[in-house]
Write a protein that holds these residues in place. Structure first.
Motif, PDB file in Angstrom:
ATOM      1  N   LEU A 113       0.811  -1.218   0.000  1.00 56.87           N
ATOM      2  CA  LEU A 113       0.000   0.000   0.000  1.00 56.87           C
ATOM      3  C   LEU A 113       0.844   1.267   0.000  1.00 56.87           C
ATOM      4  O   LEU A 113       0.463   2.270  -0.607  1.00 56.87           O
ATOM      5  N   GLU A 114       1.968   1.248   0.662  1.00 56.43           N
ATOM      6  CA  GLU A 114       2.824   2.437   0.714  1.00 56.43           C
ATOM      7  C   GLU A 114       3.321   2.816  -0.683  1.00 56.43           C
ATOM      8  O   GLU A 114       3.272   3.990  -1.073  1.00 56.43           O
ATOM      9  N   LYS A 164       0.421   4.009  -2.755  1.00 55.97           N
ATOM     10  CA  LYS A 164       0.056   5.368  -2.329  1.00 55.97           C
ATOM     11  C   LYS A 164       0.953   6.399  -3.011  1.00 55.97           C
ATOM     12  O   LYS A 164       0.483   7.430  -3.487  1.00 55.97           O
ATOM     13  N   GLY A 190      -5.273   7.890  -0.839  1.00 59.62           N
ATOM     14  CA  GLY A 190      -5.175   8.291   0.555  1.00 59.62           C
ATOM     15  C   GLY A 190      -4.607   9.673   0.772  1.00 59.62           C
ATOM     16  O   GLY A 190      -4.381  10.071   1.904  1.00 59.62           O
ATOM     17  N   ILE A 192      -8.381   3.394   1.025  1.00 62.81           N
ATOM     18  CA  ILE A 192      -7.342   2.477   1.518  1.00 62.81           C
ATOM     19  C   ILE A 192      -7.909   1.076   1.782  1.00 62.81           C
ATOM     20  O   ILE A 192      -7.313   0.085   1.337  1.00 62.81           O
ATOM     21  N   PRO A 193      -9.062   0.938   2.459  1.00 63.57           N
ATOM     22  CA  PRO A 193      -9.598  -0.423   2.641  1.00 63.57           C
ATOM     23  C   PRO A 193      -9.944  -1.109   1.312  1.00 63.57           C
ATOM     24  O   PRO A 193      -9.734  -2.316   1.161  1.00 63.57           O
ATOM     25  N   ALA A 250      -6.682  -2.120  -0.342  1.00 60.18           N
ATOM     26  CA  ALA A 250      -6.108  -3.244   0.416  1.00 60.18           C
ATOM     27  C   ALA A 250      -6.753  -4.560  -0.027  1.00 60.18           C
ATOM     28  O   ALA A 250      -6.055  -5.569  -0.190  1.00 60.18           O
ATOM     29  N   LEU A 306      -0.959  -1.513   6.467  1.00 63.30           N
ATOM     30  CA  LEU A 306      -1.545  -0.215   6.136  1.00 63.30           C
ATOM     31  C   LEU A 306      -0.460   0.851   6.068  1.00 63.30           C
ATOM     32  O   LEU A 306       0.541   0.776   6.786  1.00 63.30           O
ATOM     33  N   ARG A 345       0.286   6.749   8.679  1.00 59.23           N
ATOM     34  CA  ARG A 345      -0.487   7.997   8.690  1.00 59.23           C
ATOM     35  C   ARG A 345       0.449   9.124   9.086  1.00 59.23           C
ATOM     36  O   ARG A 345       1.166   9.032  10.074  1.00 59.23           O
TER      37      ARG A 345
END
Length: 84
Positions: free
Chosen positions: A26-27, A30, A36, A46-47, A50, A66, A69
């Motif tokens: 995810l990073e 992103k 996000g 994000i969910p 994922a 995740l 933040r």
């Protein structure tokens, strides 16, 4: 066309293409797709991303880490930037 992130106008197809190009967490997704980073700060997308990532990589959703933040920095009065 199925929109996954309304804030940044990212589609399901964009996410799958990025995963197949090698963005496997995810990073990194992103950073590539800006998921996000809109006004919702990932509460919606994000969910969803994922779950797509889990499906495409054969992992369980619980295994997907995740993204970190990062709250906005401390607000600074604009007057500090004005030359006198």
């Amino acid at each position: 066309m199925r929109v996954v992130c309304r804030c940044e106008d990212v589609t399901y197809e964009d996410v799958v293409k990025a995963i197949r190009e090698g963005y496997r967490d995810l990073e990194s997704l992103k950073r590539k797709l800006r998921i996000g980073m809109g006004p919702c700060q990932g509460r919606t997308c994000i969910p969803i991303v994922a779950r797509i990532l889990a499906r495409e990589t054969g992992k369980k959703v619980e295994e997907i880490v995740l993204p970190t933040r990062r709250p906005p920095a401390k607000p600074v009065p604009l007057g500090l930037f004005v030359r006198k």
